[in-house]
Design a protein around this motif. Structure first.
Motif, PDB file in Angstrom:
ATOM      1  N   VAL A 103       0.839  -1.199   0.000  1.00  0.00           N
ATOM      2  CA  VAL A 103       0.000   0.000   0.000  1.00  0.00           C
ATOM      3  C   VAL A 103       0.876   1.252   0.000  1.00  0.00           C
ATOM      4  CG1 VAL A 103      -1.689   1.315   1.344  1.00  0.00           C
ATOM      5  CG2 VAL A 103      -1.928  -1.157   1.123  1.00  0.00           C
ATOM      6  N   ASP A 104       0.586   2.168  -0.938  1.00  0.00           N
ATOM      7  CA  ASP A 104       1.341   3.411  -1.035  1.00  0.00           C
ATOM      8  C   ASP A 104       0.734   4.515  -0.186  1.00  0.00           C
ATOM      9  OD1 ASP A 104       3.404   2.738  -3.009  1.00  0.00           O
ATOM     10  OD2 ASP A 104       1.720   2.466  -4.372  1.00  0.00           O
ATOM     11  N   GLY A 105      -0.532   4.398   0.136  1.00  0.00           N
ATOM     12  CA  GLY A 105      -1.205   5.411   0.935  1.00  0.00           C
ATOM     13  C   GLY A 105      -2.684   5.079   1.045  1.00  0.00           C
ATOM     14  N   THR A 106      -3.372   5.836   1.861  1.00  0.00           N
ATOM     15  CA  THR A 106      -4.816   5.653   1.980  1.00  0.00           C
ATOM     16  C   THR A 106      -5.522   6.934   1.555  1.00  0.00           C
ATOM     17  OG1 THR A 106      -4.792   6.315   4.307  1.00  0.00           O
ATOM     18  CG2 THR A 106      -4.670   3.944   3.836  1.00  0.00           C
ATOM     19  N   GLY A 107      -6.629   6.750   0.855  1.00  0.00           N
ATOM     20  CA  GLY A 107      -7.513   7.845   0.522  1.00  0.00           C
ATOM     21  C   GLY A 107      -8.837   7.618   1.221  1.00  0.00           C
ATOM     22  N   HIS A 108      -9.829   8.434   0.912  1.00  0.00           N
ATOM     23  CA  HIS A 108     -11.165   8.177   1.447  1.00  0.00           C
ATOM     24  C   HIS A 108     -12.189   8.510   0.374  1.00  0.00           C
ATOM     25  CE1 HIS A 108     -10.683  12.500   2.403  1.00  0.00           C
ATOM     26  NE2 HIS A 108     -11.986  12.562   2.177  1.00  0.00           N
ATOM     27  N   VAL A 141      -7.421  -0.082  -5.714  1.00  0.00           N
ATOM     28  CA  VAL A 141      -8.207   0.442  -4.599  1.00  0.00           C
ATOM     29  C   VAL A 141      -8.717  -0.739  -3.781  1.00  0.00           C
ATOM     30  CG1 VAL A 141     -10.184   1.845  -3.898  1.00  0.00           C
ATOM     31  CG2 VAL A 141      -8.912   2.438  -5.971  1.00  0.00           C
ATOM     32  N   ASP A 142      -8.244  -0.857  -2.547  1.00  0.00           N
ATOM     33  CA  ASP A 142      -8.594  -1.996  -1.688  1.00  0.00           C
ATOM     34  C   ASP A 142      -8.395  -3.327  -2.408  1.00  0.00           C
ATOM     35  OD1 ASP A 142      -9.057  -0.725   0.680  1.00  0.00           O
ATOM     36  OD2 ASP A 142     -11.241  -0.794   0.579  1.00  0.00           O
ATOM     37  N   LEU A 185      -4.642   2.380  -1.257  1.00  0.00           N
ATOM     38  CA  LEU A 185      -4.276   2.729  -2.628  1.00  0.00           C
ATOM     39  C   LEU A 185      -2.874   2.227  -2.944  1.00  0.00           C
ATOM     40  CD1 LEU A 185      -5.477   6.459  -2.644  1.00  0.00           C
ATOM     41  CD2 LEU A 185      -6.766   4.439  -3.401  1.00  0.00           C
ATOM     42  N   GLU A 186      -2.733   1.619  -4.108  1.00  0.00           N
ATOM     43  CA  GLU A 186      -1.411   1.251  -4.626  1.00  0.00           C
ATOM     44  C   GLU A 186      -1.328   1.738  -6.060  1.00  0.00           C
ATOM     45  OE1 GLU A 186       1.306  -2.570  -5.970  1.00  0.00           O
ATOM     46  OE2 GLU A 186      -0.175  -2.880  -4.376  1.00  0.00           O
ATOM     47  N   VAL A 187      -0.335   2.571  -6.341  1.00  0.00           N
ATOM     48  CA  VAL A 187      -0.176   3.103  -7.695  1.00  0.00           C
ATOM     49  C   VAL A 187       0.607   2.107  -8.544  1.00  0.00           C
ATOM     50  CG1 VAL A 187      -0.278   5.478  -6.878  1.00  0.00           C
ATOM     51  CG2 VAL A 187       1.950   4.345  -7.092  1.00  0.00           C
ATOM     52  N   ASP A 188       0.618   2.360  -9.834  1.00  0.00           N
ATOM     53  CA  ASP A 188       1.341   1.503 -10.771  1.00  0.00           C
ATOM     54  C   ASP A 188       2.836   1.588 -10.471  1.00  0.00           C
ATOM     55  OD1 ASP A 188       2.374   0.119 -12.934  1.00  0.00           O
ATOM     56  OD2 ASP A 188       1.007   1.027 -14.385  1.00  0.00           O
ATOM     57  N   VAL A 189       3.448   0.458 -10.166  1.00  0.00           N
ATOM     58  CA  VAL A 189       4.854   0.438  -9.766  1.00  0.00           C
ATOM     59  C   VAL A 189       5.765   0.939 -10.879  1.00  0.00           C
ATOM     60  CG1 VAL A 189       5.246  -1.960 -10.484  1.00  0.00           C
ATOM     61  CG2 VAL A 189       6.649  -0.969  -8.660  1.00  0.00           C
TER      62      VAL A 189
END
Length: 202
Positions: A103-108, A141-142, A185-189
């Motif tokens: 996970v790179d970060g969390t959004g809401h 996303v999740d 959230l995980e973005v494209d590596v």
């Protein structure tokens, strides 16, 4: 490595909070059908290592404090529904995109706008990862591989939108994620590698 194609909606059946970690027991008969100690299973997009596989189709996994601090797993408890995916096998079809389970970060969730055939979900985008997100690009996303349908907002208040088809609404937790709820959230590596290489060459 995962693909972001959710195989099963599981359920958290137990949570034990430890000093600097937590142990989760998650029921998922499909993903545990061929699982064993040491295998990887993504839970809401977080790669976890199987500790034990139980006879009732559940598995246990330890989650360290670092992971709890950086993901929405810190908020889930007994009864929570979770997206489950086994690690991808070499030679299998890549239905989504390359997902690491990191996970790179969390959004809401900012808003949900249903229509006849799909639903547009707007998600707040953390500053720390906004540069990696592009329209029509991939994002997880999740644990669900999705295409960014729109970007907007100002610096410090950015968002992205995803368009969810009925299958995604029905077969993943995103169908019931309420406005205000946190999401992993995980973005494209690939974007992160390109940035790193450009920095090294500069």
């Amino acid at each position: 490595m995962f693909t972001g194609i959710v195989e099963e909606l599981g359920e958290v059946v137990a949570r034990e909070d430890l000093t600097d970690a937590a142990r989760f027991t998650v029921r998922g008969p499909l993903v545990t059908s061929d699982a064993s100690h040491g295998d990887s299973i993504a839970v809401n997009g977080v790669c976890l290592t199987v500790v034990d596989v139980l006879a009732d189709g559940s598995f246990t996994a330890d989650v360290m404090k670092e992971t709890l601090d950086r993901s929405s797993l810190t908020r889930i408890g007994v009864g929570s529904r979770v997206n489950l995916e086994r690690a991808a096998a070499l030679g299998s079809r890549l239905g989504g995109h390359l997902v690491q389970g990191h996970v790179d970060g969390t959004g809401h969730v900012v808003s949900r706008s249903p229509s006849e055939n799909w639903e547009v979900v707007r998600i707040a985008l953390p500053d720390s990862i906004s540069r990696y997100v592009v329209e029509k690009g991939s994002i997880t996303v999740d644990g669900v591989s999705l295409t960014v349908s729109a970007l907007g907002g100002d610096k410090g208040d950015e968002y992205f939108e995803i368009s969810l088809i009925p299958t995604t609404l029905e077969m993943t937790t995103l169908g019931g994620t309420e406005v205000g709820s946190p999401v992993n959230l995980e973005v494209d590596v690939i974007a992160k590698y390109v940035e790193r290489l450009n920095g090294a060459s500069g």
